[in-house]
Write a protein that holds these residues in place. Structure first.
Motif, PDB file in Angstrom:
ATOM      1  N   ARG A 104      90.539  14.733  28.355  1.00 12.75           N
ATOM      2  CA  ARG A 104      91.625  15.090  28.025  1.00 12.75           C
ATOM      3  C   ARG A 104      93.159  13.988  28.482  1.00 12.75           C
ATOM      4  NH1 ARG A 104      96.337  17.982  30.231  1.00 12.75           N
ATOM      5  NH2 ARG A 104      98.242  18.515  28.833  1.00 12.75           N
ATOM      6  N   ARG A 145      96.719  19.551  21.334  1.00 16.02           N
ATOM      7  CA  ARG A 145      95.381  21.254  21.757  1.00 16.02           C
ATOM      8  C   ARG A 145      94.330  20.699  21.125  1.00 16.02           C
ATOM      9  NH1 ARG A 145      97.132  25.400  17.002  1.00 16.02           N
ATOM     10  NH2 ARG A 145      95.073  27.300  17.718  1.00 16.02           N
ATOM     11  N   THR A 177      91.969  19.091  23.429  1.00 20.18           N
ATOM     12  CA  THR A 177      92.122  20.301  24.766  1.00 20.18           C
ATOM     13  C   THR A 177      90.381  20.678  24.083  1.00 20.18           C
ATOM     14  OG1 THR A 177      94.862  19.995  25.474  1.00 20.18           O
ATOM     15  CG2 THR A 177      93.061  22.100  26.027  1.00 20.18           C
ATOM     16  N   GLU A 178      90.971  21.612  22.977  1.00 18.59           N
ATOM     17  CA  GLU A 178      90.139  22.154  22.754  1.00 18.59           C
ATOM     18  C   GLU A 178      88.636  21.304  22.750  1.00 18.59           C
ATOM     19  OE1 GLU A 178      89.889  25.590  20.759  1.00 18.59           O
ATOM     20  OE2 GLU A 178      91.269  25.372  21.621  1.00 18.59           O
ATOM     21  N   MET A 214      87.006  21.428  26.139  1.00 16.84           N
ATOM     22  CA  MET A 214      86.815  22.282  26.590  1.00 16.84           C
ATOM     23  C   MET A 214      85.729  22.332  27.049  1.00 16.84           C
ATOM     24  SD  MET A 214      89.325  24.573  27.502  1.00 16.84           S
ATOM     25  CE  MET A 214      90.463  25.586  25.786  1.00 16.84           C
ATOM     26  N   GLN A 215      84.880  22.415  26.301  1.00 22.52           N
ATOM     27  CA  GLN A 215      83.298  22.408  26.790  1.00 22.52           C
ATOM     28  C   GLN A 215      82.957  21.330  26.157  1.00 22.52           C
ATOM     29  OE1 GLN A 215      82.783  26.594  25.076  1.00 22.52           O
ATOM     30  NE2 GLN A 215      81.814  27.022  26.434  1.00 22.52           N
ATOM     31  N   ALA A 256      83.820  22.624  18.901  1.00 21.69           N
ATOM     32  CA  ALA A 256      84.450  22.405  19.653  1.00 21.69           C
ATOM     33  C   ALA A 256      85.554  23.019  18.710  1.00 21.69           C
ATOM     34  CB  ALA A 256      84.820  21.844  20.607  1.00 21.69           C
TER      35      ALA A 256
END
Length: 263
Positions: free
Chosen positions: A153, A206, A209-210, A213-214, A222
């Motif tokens: 990110r 957003r 980031t999503e 996230m994983q 995701a």
């Protein structure tokens, strides 16, 4: 003589290595008449050589004891303004005259470096460039290319705002006290025009980031709350890829699609 003890809660590590200071000044090319802002001046290792360049300098320091020390140490200079303030809440744009561009430098405390950089980038229109000393790991992430394990990110969002360049590493023994990690100097130059066109940077943030996230998840999994895998594939992006393989341009396409859904 320095009688100030570095404070852990402020993340203080004071630069004292003259060869590193020389390398920094060779890299930044400061000139008389420019308007510079130094964040976290510490004991003034960079402040003094900056002031000698006959430029206008604002420094922002949180530690009141250091503010008092700096006021005393540099009392003879009329080209210095010292602000006793929290850089995370400081209005940097207020320092710039209309049409003026600030040049920013700082040895940023590790614990606040990322939010502080994004706070500055909210005012990117009045910033010419920024030179920061950060944890090497953070600089590696800022400058990482797609496909690298360090790419994430921070890489995507910083590269949306800035041209990023690693300059050189700084070993722990250059500081007092010596930190546990190697540092590095990064140059960030805000883009005159963003490299990709998007309407809302919050949506890009957003999506990115999503997606990260994983890290082990594919885009399909995701981003499933935001966008279908058919829609991802229609953009010419393989939904079975992971976020670390997606370029800024591709993230901008995904972001534009999500924007349309949110409209």
């Amino acid at each position: 003589m320095n009688t100030h003890t570095a404070r852990k809660r402020f993340g203080q590590n004071f630069l004292h290595d003259h060869s590193i200071i020389y390398n920094i000044f060779s890299s930044i090319q400061a000139s008389a008449g420019e308007h510079w802002v130094e964040i976290g001046p510490g004991l003034g290792a960079l402040t003094e050589p900056l002031l000698k360049q006959k430029l206008n300098l604002d420094v922002v320091e949180l530690d009141r004891d250091l503010v008092a020390l700096l006021e005393k140490k540099f009392a003879a200079y009329d080209n210095l303004r010292i602000h006793s303030a929290d850089a995370l809440r400081f209005d940097f744009a207020a320092l710039a005259a209309p049409g003026e561009k600030l040049r920013v430098i700082g040895n940023l405390p590790y614990n606040i470096s990322t939010p502080l950089m994004f706070h500055l980038l909210d005012n990117a229109y009045c910033i010419e460039d920024m030179h920061f000393m950060l944890q090497k790991e953070v600089v590696d992430r800022i400058c990482a290319e797609p496909g690298s394990k360090k790419y994430g990110r921070l890489s995507v969002m910083m590269q949306y705002y800035c041209d990023t360049e690693w300059l050189f590493d700084v070993p722990p023994e250059s500081f007092d006290p010596a930190p546990q990690v190697t540092s590095a100097i990064v140059r960030l130059v805000p883009h005159k025009q963003p490299p990709v066109q998007i309407k809302d940077v919050k949506v890009l943030n957003r999506v990115v980031t999503e997606a990260f996230m994983q890290r082990r998840k594919t885009l399909r999994n995701a981003l499933k709350k935001l966008i279908s895998d058919e829609a991802i594939n229609e953009l010419g992006i393989d939904a079975s890829l992971r976020a670390e393989n997606i370029t800024l341009e591709e993230f901008a396409k995904l972001s534009s699609l999500v924007e349309k859904k949110l409209d």
